[in-house]
Motif scaffolding. Structure first.
Motif, PDB file in Angstrom:
ATOM      1  N   LEU A   1       0.811  -1.222   0.000  1.00 50.43           N
ATOM      2  CA  LEU A   1       0.000   0.000   0.000  1.00 50.43           C
ATOM      3  C   LEU A   1       0.844   1.271   0.000  1.00 50.43           C
ATOM      4  O   LEU A   1       0.312   2.377  -0.012  1.00 50.43           O
ATOM      5  CB  LEU A   1      -0.932   0.003   1.211  1.00 50.43           C
ATOM      6  N   GLY A   2       2.157   1.111   0.042  1.00 53.10           N
ATOM      7  CA  GLY A   2       3.045   2.268   0.042  1.00 53.10           C
ATOM      8  C   GLY A   2       3.037   3.029   1.359  1.00 53.10           C
ATOM      9  O   GLY A   2       3.359   4.221   1.390  1.00 53.10           O
ATOM     10  N   LEU A   3       2.676   2.357   2.438  1.00 56.16           N
ATOM     11  CA  LEU A   3       2.643   2.990   3.749  1.00 56.16           C
ATOM     12  C   LEU A   3       3.983   2.835   4.456  1.00 56.16           C
ATOM     13  O   LEU A   3       4.595   1.785   4.389  1.00 56.16           O
ATOM     14  CB  LEU A   3       1.564   2.346   4.631  1.00 56.16           C
ATOM     15  N   TYR A   4       4.419   3.867   5.142  1.00 58.84           N
ATOM     16  CA  TYR A   4       5.599   3.697   5.982  1.00 58.84           C
ATOM     17  C   TYR A   4       5.143   3.248   7.356  1.00 58.84           C
ATOM     18  O   TYR A   4       3.998   3.454   7.759  1.00 58.84           O
ATOM     19  CB  TYR A   4       6.453   4.964   6.029  1.00 58.84           C
ATOM     20  N   VAL A   5       6.040   2.590   8.073  1.00 56.56           N
ATOM     21  CA  VAL A   5       5.738   2.071   9.397  1.00 56.56           C
ATOM     22  C   VAL A   5       6.512   2.904  10.416  1.00 56.56           C
ATOM     23  O   VAL A   5       7.742   2.958  10.370  1.00 56.56           O
ATOM     24  CB  VAL A   5       6.132   0.584   9.517  1.00 56.56           C
ATOM     25  N   PHE A   6       5.782   3.549  11.322  1.00 56.12           N
ATOM     26  CA  PHE A   6       6.391   4.336  12.389  1.00 56.12           C
ATOM     27  C   PHE A   6       6.388   3.471  13.645  1.00 56.12           C
ATOM     28  O   PHE A   6       5.337   2.992  14.078  1.00 56.12           O
ATOM     29  CB  PHE A   6       5.601   5.626  12.629  1.00 56.12           C
ATOM     30  N   ILE A   7       7.565   3.261  14.221  1.00 53.88           N
ATOM     31  CA  ILE A   7       7.692   2.376  15.377  1.00 53.88           C
ATOM     32  C   ILE A   7       8.045   3.199  16.613  1.00 53.88           C
ATOM     33  O   ILE A   7       9.028   3.937  16.611  1.00 53.88           O
ATOM     34  CB  ILE A   7       8.755   1.293  15.118  1.00 53.88           C
ATOM     35  N   HIS A   8       7.213   3.041  17.644  1.00 51.92           N
ATOM     36  CA  HIS A   8       7.403   3.749  18.913  1.00 51.92           C
ATOM     37  C   HIS A   8       7.273   2.728  20.040  1.00 51.92           C
ATOM     38  O   HIS A   8       6.501   1.786  19.931  1.00 51.92           O
ATOM     39  CB  HIS A   8       6.348   4.849  19.080  1.00 51.92           C
ATOM     40  N   PRO A   9       8.017   2.893  21.125  1.00 52.56           N
ATOM     41  CA  PRO A   9       7.888   1.931  22.226  1.00 52.56           C
ATOM     42  C   PRO A   9       6.599   2.125  23.017  1.00 52.56           C
ATOM     43  O   PRO A   9       6.018   3.202  23.015  1.00 52.56           O
ATOM     44  CB  PRO A   9       9.106   2.245  23.102  1.00 52.56           C
ATOM     45  N   LEU A  10       6.189   1.068  23.671  1.00 51.29           N
ATOM     46  CA  LEU A  10       5.064   1.131  24.596  1.00 51.29           C
ATOM     47  C   LEU A  10       5.527   1.728  25.914  1.00 51.29           C
ATOM     48  O   LEU A  10       6.730   1.810  26.183  1.00 51.29           O
ATOM     49  CB  LEU A  10       4.512  -0.275  24.853  1.00 51.29           C
ATOM     50  N   ALA A  11       4.580   2.100  26.756  1.00 51.05           N
ATOM     51  CA  ALA A  11       4.945   2.674  28.049  1.00 51.05           C
ATOM     52  C   ALA A  11       5.772   1.698  28.886  1.00 51.05           C
ATOM     53  O   ALA A  11       6.697   2.080  29.579  1.00 51.05           O
ATOM     54  CB  ALA A  11       3.686   3.082  28.806  1.00 51.05           C
TER      55      ALA A  11
END
Length: 173
Positions: free
Chosen positions: A68-78
Motif C-alpha cells: 500500500l506504500g505505507l511507511y511504518v512508524f515504530i514507537h515503544p510502549l509505556a
C-alpha cells in the motif's frame, strides 16, 4: 484524525492504528486508512504482544504496508521490558524505551525483512533509541563466526546485515 486533517490542512498527519498480528483485520484497516483516508503510514509498537517485530506472524502486516506504500512508524510502549528492576525511578521510560527500540532495529535488519521487501519504509522513533552510539559494538558482535561465538550466541546474521556501509543499508529511517 482524518477530520482534523481536513479542518487544519497541512497541520496534522494521520497514521493508521491496526491490529498488526491479525492479518485479515490489519490488511482491511490498512487499506481503509491508506485509500479512503489518505494516511501515509501506520504506527506500531516496538514489541507486539510480547513478540519481537521480526516474528513470523508480522510478515503479512509488513507486506501489506509495503504493497500500500505505507511507511511504518515504530514507537515503544509505556512498559516494554519485563524486568522488575525497571519499575523504579522511571527507568522503564528512561532506558527501557530506548533499549526496546535498539533491539527492534537490529532484529528487523538481521531478519532479512528489509531485503525481502526492498520498498518497505520504516521510521524508528527516538533515533532507534540512540543506536548510532553503539554501531561499533553491534557491528563487531554480529561477526559471531569470525570470533567463534556462533554456537552459544545464536546463528550468524545474514551476510547482507554484516558490515554493510550505512549508504547501502536497507531503508530504515
Amino acid at each position: 484524525m482524518a477530520q482534523a486533517e481536513k479542518d487544519h490542512l497541512g497541520r496534522f498527519i494521520g497514521l493508521a492504528h491496526v491490529p498488526a498480528m491479525k492479518t485479515v483485520e490489519a490488511r482491511a484497516e490498512l487499506k481503509r486508512c491508506a485509500v479512503d483516508l489518505g494516511f501515509p503510514g501506520v504506527v506500531i509498537a516496538s514489541e507486539m504482544q510480547d513478540q519481537a517485530l521480526d516474528h513470523e506472524s508480522l510478515k503479512p502486516f509488513f507486506k501489506a504496508c509495503c504493497d500500500l506504500g505505507l511507511y511504518v512508524f515504530i514507537h515503544p510502549l509505556a512498559k516494554v521490558i519485563n524486568w522488575n528492576r525497571m519499575d523504579a525511578d522511571d527507568l522503564g521510560r528512561m532506558f527501557g524505551w530506548e533499549f526496546s527500540l535498539m533491539i527492534a532495529t537490529i532484529r528487523i535488519i538481521n531478519s532479512g525483512l528489509l531485503d525481502e521487501l526492498p520498498d518497505l519504509k520504516i521510521h524508528f522513533s527516538h533515533f532507534s533509541g540512540g543506536i548510532g552510539r553503539y554501531r561499533g559494538r553491534y557491528n563487531g558482535f554480529q561477526q559471531r563466526t569470525k570470533w567463534g561465538t556462533s554456537p552459544n550466541r545464536g546463528p550468524q546474521p545474514p551476510a547482507q546485515a554484516l558490515g554493510r556501509p550505512l549508504s547501502q543499508q536497507p531503508a530504515v529511517l
